[in-house]
Design a protein around this motif. Structure first.
Motif, PDB file in Angstrom:
ATOM      1  N   VAL B  90       0.876  -1.647  -0.218  1.00  0.00           N
ATOM      2  CA  VAL B  90      -0.270  -0.284   0.064  1.00  0.00           C
ATOM      3  C   VAL B  90       0.981   0.824   0.086  1.00  0.00           C
ATOM      4  N   ASN B  92       2.085   4.904   1.607  1.00  0.00           N
ATOM      5  CA  ASN B  92       2.109   5.498   2.610  1.00  0.00           C
ATOM      6  C   ASN B  92       2.492   6.894   2.036  1.00  0.00           C
ATOM      7  N   GLN B  93       1.665   7.571   2.290  1.00  0.00           N
ATOM      8  CA  GLN B  93       1.419   8.757   1.935  1.00  0.00           C
ATOM      9  C   GLN B  93       1.778   9.711   2.892  1.00  0.00           C
ATOM     10  N   ARG B  94       1.761   9.817   3.954  1.00  0.00           N
ATOM     11  CA  ARG B  94       1.809  10.495   4.916  1.00  0.00           C
ATOM     12  C   ARG B  94       3.456  10.227   5.338  1.00  0.00           C
TER      13      ARG B  94
END
Lengths: 621, 113
Positions: B90, B92-94
């Motif tokens: 997935v 991990n946009q943060r």
């Protein structure tokens, strides 16, 4: 933490005038007195214009959304809707100049903005938007639209109850993952898809085990991944994901919100972003000047947002342990009651003085409790019984109970088991008592049980339960409930996309109504005693539905963004605006974390709410 | 039998099953980040989980450590698959670029000796 101080009447007035961008003669005089030059103050932008289609015809019901620069005075984002003649205007002027770079867009389901013409002078901006209709609604269609793929309602309800507790599925990030699965170009695509969704389910179980132990986890404690992965019912969820989310999920057509738009040219939405890190849950509005108060479940604080200035301050809960603020209840005297993420603590804040009072509840037999809600009245305010005792739903003990704020005395009663749901131990295990309301005579509380589709009442005098009443599908998922002045109770049926209407006096179900989009998962319902309607907050449809019991008709109010996972809706008694929040749970999930104010623009209250008259009830000193 | 895990309200009863006591993580910034970003939901130090172990990742990229550092840091943020199997990671946009680099440096030091 310092609360807002009440100012003496005159300076209070002065403040109001200084905050008013419109120039009244009195204000101009004051400004001169204060030595402020006129041009400095009038350097404000009003925004108005029109929304047209490619042929130049007016388009109504299109959102015009102004996303302001961080730190702008007031709301982070303001949204209005175009009228029948395509015109729109923002309810207030902005301190900043509007120009070509301003982030103002038009948005509508089935439309795409193809052009924007900006015409500005010193004080105002005229923006014309040109829209084109599109068949692929992927940019605006909500997550609920995709659930239309699951035709079997029981299967859908089961999926909603399993997967949409915390965030939207399939929001754009979930659909991106479907595309990523496809991008791998596996030799056996079906198997690859199953394995991938299987991993996601494990991942989500890990995250939710982490999330829901917030209020009870010891410092440094970790989640045991292998134990979480081994959970049993993953198979059916993986089946649904593999069967229905089996493509790139980048195209959707023909979605309809299913009800007439109730937004008018007087409707406005003000959204306030809370900077990261935050784990915003519910929000209400209190105080003068009006302040949004948002629960941050992670940081043991209530975030106060001055509605007019946007200035934020923290009200730290003064406990040496994490109470994890979760649900908020306004009291009629302007105080805020805070319940935790399911532990045994209750807190009360006077937002005017910043003073807190906290309780740690223990039953007379020394048992612990897990509090979810306090009992709401038909005004959506905290209502205590005739003896001043505060009633709560106890999610941990499947119980209802009270505590006495004066001496801390606490008692609970375990809810009776619904026979038809008793054999399934899994259902009973999740029969947590969730929502709570009190009848107008203050003699009964009524509760919902989220996990097994049951609800019931409790007579405070006789200490006897009424019911239980069993809803048709065990996955009905009754969440927050609300009560009218005539003791009609409404239940938000999360799993099945419905609301139930139950006559408490007659102990009789009036009807169960399908929402206009049955893929929508209603998180809560709120009775509006002035408008005599029920507001339905959806978690996954990016809209609020309005239900009118007199006509049994629904109307819809679209929100200006995707992933607007709504929670409670409160109604500000002074202005009639709706106050709510977007709360996407777990930090790893995208989506907004905001508190918001909605002026429905229906003329139900004498004054149309705006930043210029924002005020709310104030606690008596 | 724990059957309906997802329904979070049941967690109160099951918490004990999932929480194991863990010594606090070292002060190392990268380790703290990896813990905070919940990479452990899918990765372990020495055994394959949903994703490959840190040790396996380090071993695999040992030879071209410097060349792959940036690419892999980008992959932490954007996610994606195809290197280890059919399951994509997935996004991990943060995670920021700097944070991803920090984590990547640490991960690539975990090769079994």
């Amino acid at each position: 933490m310092q609360g807002f101080k009440q100012s003496p009447p005159f300076t209070g007035m002065l403040w109001k005038m200084l905050l008013t961008p419109r120039v009244s003669p009195a204000f101009a005089g004051l400004a001169l007195l204060a030595g402020i030059s006129f041009s400095q103050i009038t350097n404000a932008g009003s925004i108005a214009g029109q929304v047209l289609d490619a042929n130049g015809n007016a388009l109504s019901g299109i959102q015009v959304i102004y996303t302001r620069e961080p730190g702008a005075k007031g709301a982070s984002v303001v949204t209005v809707f175009s009228a029948v003649d395509g015109s729109y205007s923002f309810p207030e002027t902005f301190a900043e100049r509007i120009n070509n770079d301003s982030n103002i867009i038009a948005r509508g389901l089935g439309y795409q903005q193809i052009d924007r013409l900006v015409d500005t002078d010193r004080r105002s901006a005229q923006l014309t938007f040109v829209m084109q209709s599109v068949t692929n609604q992927v940019d605006v269609a909500p997550a609920s639209a995709w659930l239309g793929r699951i035709e079997d309602r029981q299967e859908k309800a089961d999926f909603v109850m399993n997967c949409i507790d915390c965030h939207q599925v399939p929001a754009s990030e979930v659909r991106d993952y479907a595309r990523a699965i496809d991008d791998v170009h596996a030799a056996q695509p079906e198997l690859a898809r199953r394995q991938s969704w299987d991993s996601i389910v494990k991942y989500m179980n890990f995250l939710s085990a982490w999330e829901f132990s917030r209020g009870g986890r010891a410092e440094g404690a970790e989640i045991d991944a292998q134990a979480v992965y081994a959970v049993e019912n993953s198979a059916e969820v993986i089946d649904v994901l593999t069967t229905y989310f089996n493509d790139r999920m980048d195209h959707i057509e023909g979605y309809d919100r299913g009800a007439p738009l109730i937004a008018t040219s007087d409707t406005a939405i003000w959204e306030y972003e809370v900077p990261e890190p935050n784990a915003i849950r519910e929000a209400v509005m209190l105080g003068d000047p009006a302040m949004l108060l948002a629960a941050d479940v992670n940081a043991n604080r209530i975030v106060g947002i001055d509605v007019r200035t946007g200035r934020q301050q923290n009200f730290e809960v003064p406990t040496d342990y994490l109470i994890a603020p979760h649900s908020l209840h306004r009291s009629s005297n302007g105080e805020l009651w805070v319940t935790p993420l399911f532990n045994d603590r209750v807190a009360k804040l006077n937002p005017q003085s910043g003073e807190w009072q906290t309780w740690r509840l223990k039953t007379s037999t020394g048992g612990g409790v897990g509090i979810h809600d306090l009992s709401f009245s038909s005004e959506h305010e905290l209502l205590s019984d005739a003896e001043g005792r505060v009633w709560f739903s106890d999610i941990g003990n499947r119980a209802v109970g009270f505590f006495d704020p004066v001496n801390g005395e606490t008692r609970i009663w375990n809810t009776p088991v619904a026979e038809s749901r008793a054999n399934d131990s899994a259902l009973y295990g999740t029969a947590s008592v969730y929502g709570l309301v009190m009848t107008s005579d203050r003699k009964e509380v009524w509760y919902s049980q989220l996990g097994n589709g049951v609800f019931g009442g409790f007579n405070i005098d006789t200490e006897e339960f009424i019911g239980p009443f069993v809803l048709p599908d065990p996955n009905t998922g009754p969440r927050r409930i609300t009560i009218s002045g005539d003791d009609i109770m409404y239940l938000a049926l999360y799993g099945t996309g419905q609301i139930a209407e139950f006559d408490i006096k007659k102990r009789e179900m009036i009807a169960i109504h399908d929402l206009p989009d049955i893929g929508a998962a209603p998180y809560s319902v709120t009775w509006d005693s002035v408008r005599q309607v029920v507001w339905v907050a959806t978690a996954n449809a990016d809209v609020i539905y309005r239900f009118d019991p007199a006509t049994r008709a629904f109307g819809v109010l679209p929100l200006p963004r995707e992933q607007s996972f709504l929670r409670m809706i409160d109604i500000d008694p002074a202005s009639g605006v709706l106050v709510s929040s977007y709360a996407n749970i777990v930090e790893n999930v995208n989506g907004p974390r905001m508190a918001l104010i909605i002026e429905p623009g229906d003329g139900a209250y004498p004054v149309r709410f705006s930043m210029e008259n924002a005020s709310a009830p104030t606690p008596a000193e | 039998m724990i059957n309906v895990l997802y329904r979070y309200t049941s967690y109160l009863f099951f918490l004990y099953v999932f929480i194991i006591s863990f010594p606090a993580y070292g002060q190392d910034q990268a380790e703290t980040l990896i813990n905070d970003e919940m990479c452990y939901a899918c990765h372990q130090l020495d055994s394959a989980s949903i994703g490959p172990s840190w040790q396996a990742i380090a071993a695999r990229h040992a030879e071209r450590r410097d060349q792959v550092m940036q690419v892999l840091a980008g992959k932490i943020i954007r996610g994606g698959g195809g290197n280890w199997g059919v399951v994509p990671m997935v996004p991990n946009q943060r995670v920021s670029d700097e944070q991803a680099l920090l984590m990547m440096q640490w991960i690539l030091e975990q090769a079994p000796r």
